[in-house]
Design a protein around this motif. Structure first.
Motif, PDB file in Angstrom:
ATOM      1  N   GLU A 452       0.834  -1.204   0.000  1.00 33.91           N
ATOM      2  CA  GLU A 452       0.000   0.000   0.000  1.00 33.91           C
ATOM      3  C   GLU A 452       0.873   1.260   0.000  1.00 33.91           C
ATOM      4  OE1 GLU A 452      -2.900  -0.089  -0.729  1.00 33.91           O
ATOM      5  OE2 GLU A 452      -3.816  -1.940  -0.016  1.00 33.91           O
ATOM      6  N   GLY A 453       2.044   1.151   0.648  1.00 33.50           N
ATOM      7  CA  GLY A 453       2.978   2.279   0.600  1.00 33.50           C
ATOM      8  C   GLY A 453       3.411   2.571  -0.826  1.00 33.50           C
ATOM      9  N   LEU A 541       5.764   7.345   2.917  1.00 37.64           N
ATOM     10  CA  LEU A 541       6.751   8.278   3.460  1.00 37.64           C
ATOM     11  C   LEU A 541       8.150   7.660   3.427  1.00 37.64           C
ATOM     12  CD1 LEU A 541       4.754   9.769   6.493  1.00 37.64           C
ATOM     13  CD2 LEU A 541       5.514  11.035   4.455  1.00 37.64           C
ATOM     14  N   LYS A 542       8.233   6.363   3.728  1.00 35.15           N
ATOM     15  CA  LYS A 542       9.530   5.677   3.717  1.00 35.15           C
ATOM     16  C   LYS A 542      10.086   5.609   2.284  1.00 35.15           C
ATOM     17  CE  LYS A 542      11.875   4.073   6.303  1.00 35.15           C
ATOM     18  NZ  LYS A 542      13.165   4.621   6.852  1.00 35.15           N
ATOM     19  N   ILE A 543       9.244   5.306   1.299  1.00 34.93           N
ATOM     20  CA  ILE A 543       9.727   5.211  -0.095  1.00 34.93           C
ATOM     21  C   ILE A 543      10.220   6.573  -0.587  1.00 34.93           C
ATOM     22  CG2 ILE A 543       9.105   4.612  -2.472  1.00 34.93           C
ATOM     23  CD1 ILE A 543       6.945   2.712  -1.205  1.00 34.93           C
ATOM     24  N   ARG A 544       9.444   7.626  -0.290  1.00 31.67           N
ATOM     25  CA  ARG A 544       9.860   8.989  -0.664  1.00 31.67           C
ATOM     26  C   ARG A 544      11.194   9.340   0.000  1.00 31.67           C
ATOM     27  NH1 ARG A 544       9.168  11.925  -4.944  1.00 31.67           N
ATOM     28  NH2 ARG A 544       7.227  11.240  -5.829  1.00 31.67           N
ATOM     29  N   LEU A 560      15.819   6.914 -11.932  1.00 28.76           N
ATOM     30  CA  LEU A 560      14.512   6.649 -11.316  1.00 28.76           C
ATOM     31  C   LEU A 560      13.979   5.281 -11.740  1.00 28.76           C
ATOM     32  CD1 LEU A 560      12.271   7.630  -9.481  1.00 28.76           C
ATOM     33  CD2 LEU A 560      11.235   8.788 -11.457  1.00 28.76           C
ATOM     34  N   ALA A 561      14.147   4.936 -13.015  1.00 32.06           N
ATOM     35  CA  ALA A 561      13.689   3.626 -13.491  1.00 32.06           C
ATOM     36  C   ALA A 561      14.429   2.505 -12.758  1.00 32.06           C
ATOM     37  CB  ALA A 561      13.887   3.497 -14.995  1.00 32.06           C
ATOM     38  N   ALA A 562      15.737   2.678 -12.553  1.00 33.35           N
ATOM     39  CA  ALA A 562      16.514   1.652 -11.841  1.00 33.35           C
ATOM     40  C   ALA A 562      16.066   1.551 -10.382  1.00 33.35           C
ATOM     41  CB  ALA A 562      17.999   1.977 -11.915  1.00 33.35           C
ATOM     42  N   PHE A 563      15.755   2.690  -9.761  1.00 32.68           N
ATOM     43  CA  PHE A 563      15.251   2.714  -8.379  1.00 32.68           C
ATOM     44  C   PHE A 563      13.930   1.938  -8.294  1.00 32.68           C
ATOM     45  CE2 PHE A 563      12.337   4.856  -5.370  1.00 32.68           C
ATOM     46  CZ  PHE A 563      12.993   4.611  -4.164  1.00 32.68           C
ATOM     47  N   HIS A 564      13.021   2.240  -9.219  1.00 30.66           N
ATOM     48  CA  HIS A 564      11.720   1.551  -9.222  1.00 30.66           C
ATOM     49  C   HIS A 564      11.899   0.049  -9.470  1.00 30.66           C
ATOM     50  CE1 HIS A 564       9.495   5.535 -10.316  1.00 30.66           C
ATOM     51  NE2 HIS A 564       9.647   5.396  -9.019  1.00 30.66           N
ATOM     52  N   ASP A 565      12.730  -0.290 -10.431  1.00 31.89           N
ATOM     53  CA  ASP A 565      12.943  -1.710 -10.750  1.00 31.89           C
ATOM     54  C   ASP A 565      13.501  -2.460  -9.539  1.00 31.89           C
ATOM     55  OD1 ASP A 565      12.028  -1.225 -13.292  1.00 31.89           O
ATOM     56  OD2 ASP A 565      13.995  -1.282 -14.248  1.00 31.89           O
ATOM     57  N   GLU A 566      14.474  -1.854  -8.864  1.00 28.69           N
ATOM     58  CA  GLU A 566      15.084  -2.502  -7.695  1.00 28.69           C
ATOM     59  C   GLU A 566      14.070  -2.627  -6.566  1.00 28.69           C
ATOM     60  OE1 GLU A 566      17.627  -4.457  -5.211  1.00 28.69           O
ATOM     61  OE2 GLU A 566      17.996  -3.980  -7.317  1.00 28.69           O
ATOM     62  N   PHE A 567      13.273  -1.586  -6.381  1.00 29.17           N
ATOM     63  CA  PHE A 567      12.253  -1.629  -5.330  1.00 29.17           C
ATOM     64  C   PHE A 567      11.302  -2.800  -5.544  1.00 29.17           C
ATOM     65  CE2 PHE A 567       8.150  -0.806  -3.518  1.00 29.17           C
ATOM     66  CZ  PHE A 567       8.428  -0.311  -2.253  1.00 29.17           C
ATOM     67  N   LEU A 568      10.885  -3.008  -6.798  1.00 28.74           N
ATOM     68  CA  LEU A 568       9.831  -3.985  -7.092  1.00 28.74           C
ATOM     69  C   LEU A 568      10.330  -5.412  -7.282  1.00 28.74           C
ATOM     70  CD1 LEU A 568       7.711  -1.870  -9.610  1.00 28.74           C
ATOM     71  CD2 LEU A 568       7.106  -2.440  -7.247  1.00 28.74           C
ATOM     72  N   LYS A 569      11.599  -5.604  -7.642  1.00 29.45           N
ATOM     73  CA  LYS A 569      12.006  -6.908  -8.183  1.00 29.45           C
ATOM     74  C   LYS A 569      11.970  -8.043  -7.159  1.00 29.45           C
ATOM     75  CE  LYS A 569      17.082  -6.809  -7.827  1.00 29.45           C
ATOM     76  NZ  LYS A 569      17.291  -8.080  -7.132  1.00 29.45           N
ATOM     77  N   ASP A 570      12.162  -7.744  -5.887  1.00 26.58           N
ATOM     78  CA  ASP A 570      12.214  -8.811  -4.880  1.00 26.58           C
ATOM     79  C   ASP A 570      10.929  -8.947  -4.078  1.00 26.58           C
ATOM     80  OD1 ASP A 570      14.889  -9.622  -5.464  1.00 26.58           O
ATOM     81  OD2 ASP A 570      15.592  -7.806  -4.478  1.00 26.58           O
ATOM     82  N   GLY A 571       9.893  -8.189  -4.468  1.00 24.36           N
ATOM     83  CA  GLY A 571       8.593  -8.371  -3.852  1.00 24.36           C
ATOM     84  C   GLY A 571       8.449  -7.735  -2.478  1.00 24.36           C
TER      85      GLY A 571
END
Length: 591
Positions: A452-453, A541-544, A560-571
């Motif tokens: 949800e964050g 707030l933590k992600i920002r 930014l794309a690399a940040f998003h990809d890394e955030f999402l890749k491990d679930g």
């Protein structure tokens, strides 16, 4: 009150190790342990398997609120905690260390929940088997109805529903004796959810949906047999169970329901709330810290709203502007549900070119926008139902439209789509499920502060994605944002500061342009699932905070794309585990 945090992930990929055979053996044993945990867990919670598109247990419906089942699950969690802690964490690969940290925290929390006797409130107006059963049995949900076996599987599930219903009544009675009782206002909403499913003509039942859609390739004998069996199941199993639950709630439970609003009225209520805060936020923040953050965020966002008010030339107060947003006929342009759905499809078309700049990895799973089913739209919020892991069922963004003429454009349509659909829940959940390198207990896991964050963080990407150009749509986004900030204030205040339901409704309506019935539904939701509503804002707030930290740390090397990809890749994972993982990523980028 959601006490089963859905576990998620696939076969643990055996990471190549450089420390010799013992290290490799450790990782192989660890992979087997987490896979065994996941497989055993699905047998205990077969509905989770169904929602994940795993059809092995589609005929099973355990009595998940019985003492026998609770004892079984407690032993299960205890056994796996012992197996897990037998491993030396330092000898595991980086991915397995993440799995270790996630699973250890999960098992410890699951074991802690038993002290609170949440089985004494087996369902609420917001969640529980009584509602899930309708979604599954309607033929339009996760339960498949494609083969004769599918139809027979559902009949077997139905045969166990009455036993569950009897146990629910018995458990509610135990709750009455122990002082663990729902507030009156929630019970008043639960009663019609039961009675609306009581019919005398089985063909008028929600549960007759699968028969109305019998596949044409079924043989006549099967069609005849199944039609008769479904009519019997509806009249002899399903209807009597809902009738019994409705009668019990109305005649026996409602007169004894409490007038207070928060769980602090329960024995161990204060401890329960602290537990829920830890569970849902995946942090050690105190309720008071969260409350103070909420007050600050409400004040900040109100400042942004004042700017929009000035921009559109409205000269009254912010409260008067809220009234204007709720009452101006120009902001209610829709006549038919299909027009609302078309507007959401137009949002998707608008953001698609910019999504490619912000995400390198996107889901393979298909995506659809649908109107919420009639039987549950009155009390439903817009929501995302995940695609099945194998891609056979699309991810679905459900929009409740009881009356299209009352659908307000400043309800935050653009921000809602970014949150519930793309790139919010659809990207995050689909990419997680599609990553077969993850162990299954992580592939299919859910943590609100992360999930949800992320979705709330996605709302803040609106301008970068080409949205929020209309000040009224931006106001809608601010409405959504302040809504999550208000939650930090009222959730804590209801459950620790004796704020009443009515005071919470008034606070919400004073700080955002929400209709009274909307505020009532929201506040009653927080009463039913304490702490859950905190997860959105705490996670966002933590992600920002992490994004800003790495932008400053990496400068030109930040993508930014690399940040998003890394955030999402491990679930999905708890926020402390996430921060360690992201810090390690940022360190690699800087080299």
């Amino acid at each position: 009150m959601k006490k089963i945090i859905i576990a998620v992930l696939t076969m643990a990929s055996l990471m190549a190790c450089n420390n010799g055979q013992n290290h490799t053996a450790t990782n192989a044993d660890f992979a087997k342990t987490v896979d065994d945990y996941y497989e055993e867990r699905l047998k205990l919670f077969p509905l989770e398997a169904t929602f994940q598109g795993d059809d092995r247990y589609n005929d099973q419906l355990p009595n998940s609120i019985s003492q026998e089942f609770l004892d079984q699950t407690r032993a299960f969690y205890g056994s796996y905690l012992k197996k897990l802690t037998a491993f030396d964490r330092e000898k595991l690969s980086e991915q397995d260390q993440i799995s270790y940290d996630i699973l250890k925290r999960e098992l410890e929390l699951q074991l802690e929940q038993f002290t609170f006797h949440l089985e004494y409130v087996p369902f609420s107006q917001f969640e529980g088997l009584t509602l899930t059963f309708g979604q599954l049995g309607s033929g339009a949900g996760a339960q498949p109805f494609a083969t004769v076996k599918d139809y027979d599987d559902w009949l077997k599930r139905v045969s166990a529903f009455r036993v569950w219903g009897d146990t629910a009544v018995a458990n509610f009675r135990k709750g009455l004796a122990a002082g663990v009782v729902w507030p009156k206002s929630l019970v008043e909403k639960m009663i019609p959810q039961m009675t609306d499913l009581v019919v005398t003509d089985p063909t008028k039942s929600l549960f007759y949906g699968p028969i109305n859609r019998l596949p044409k390739d079924f043989g006549e004998a099967d069609k005849t047999r199944l039609t008769a069996a479904y009519k019997t199941a509806i009249l002899e199993e399903i209807v009597p169970t809902y009738k019994k639950l409705g009668d019990f709630l109305k005649n026996e439970y409602l007169p004894k329901a409490r007038t207070s609003s928060g769980v602090d009225a329960w024995p161990q209520g204060a401890e329960l709330y602290q537990y829920e805060v830890r569970t849902w936020t995946t942090t050690d923040k105190t309720p008071e810290e969260i409350y103070q953050t909420g007050l600050k965020e409400v004040a900040r966002i109100r400042g942004e709203m004042e700017k929009v008010k000035t921009q559109v030339g409205f000269t009254g107060t912010l409260d008067q502007f809220f009234t204007h947003l709720k009452t101006d006929p120009k902001l209610y342009p829709y006549k038919q549900p299909k027009e609302v759905l078309a507007a959401f499809n137009a949002i998707l078309a608008k953001i698609e070119p910019n999504l490619k700049k912000m995400f390198t990895q996107t889901p393979k799973s298909k995506f659809e926008i649908r109107q919420t089913e009639k039987f549950r739209e009155a009390s439903a919020s817009a929501e995302y139902n995940p695609a099945s892991a194998d891609g056979s069922r699309p991810g679905i963004f459900y929009v409740p439209i009881p009356d299209a003429t009352k659908f307000n454009v400043t309800s935050g349509m653009e921000s809602l789509f970014l949150h519930e659909a793309i790139p919010g829940h659809h990207y995050q959940i689909s990419l997680q499920q599609e990553n077969t390198d993850l162990p299954k207990f992580r592939r299919f896991a859910w943590y609100g502060a992360y999930g949800e964050g992320w979705a709330l963080y996605c709302e803040s990407l609106g301008r970068e994605l080409g949205l929020y150009t209309d000040p009224y749509q931006y106001m809608g986004a601010l409405n959504d944002e302040i809504h999550r900030a208000i939650r930090l204030v009222v959730d804590v205040a209801i459950h620790t500061k004796q704020m009443t339901r009515e005071q919470a409704i008034q606070y919400m309506m004073a700080n955002e342009p929400i209709a009274e019935d909307g505020a009532v539904a929201e506040i009653e939701r927080y009463m039913a699932i304490p702490g859950q509503a905190l997860s959105y804002k705490i996670g966002a707030l933590k992600i920002r905070e992490l994004r800003a930290k790495y932008e400053q740390q990496l400068g030109d090397k930040f993508s930014l794309a690399a940040f998003h990809d890394e955030f999402l890749k491990d679930g999905c994972m708890p926020l402390d585990v996430l921060e360690r993982k992201m810090d390690a990523w940022a360190a690699r980028q800087g080299n």
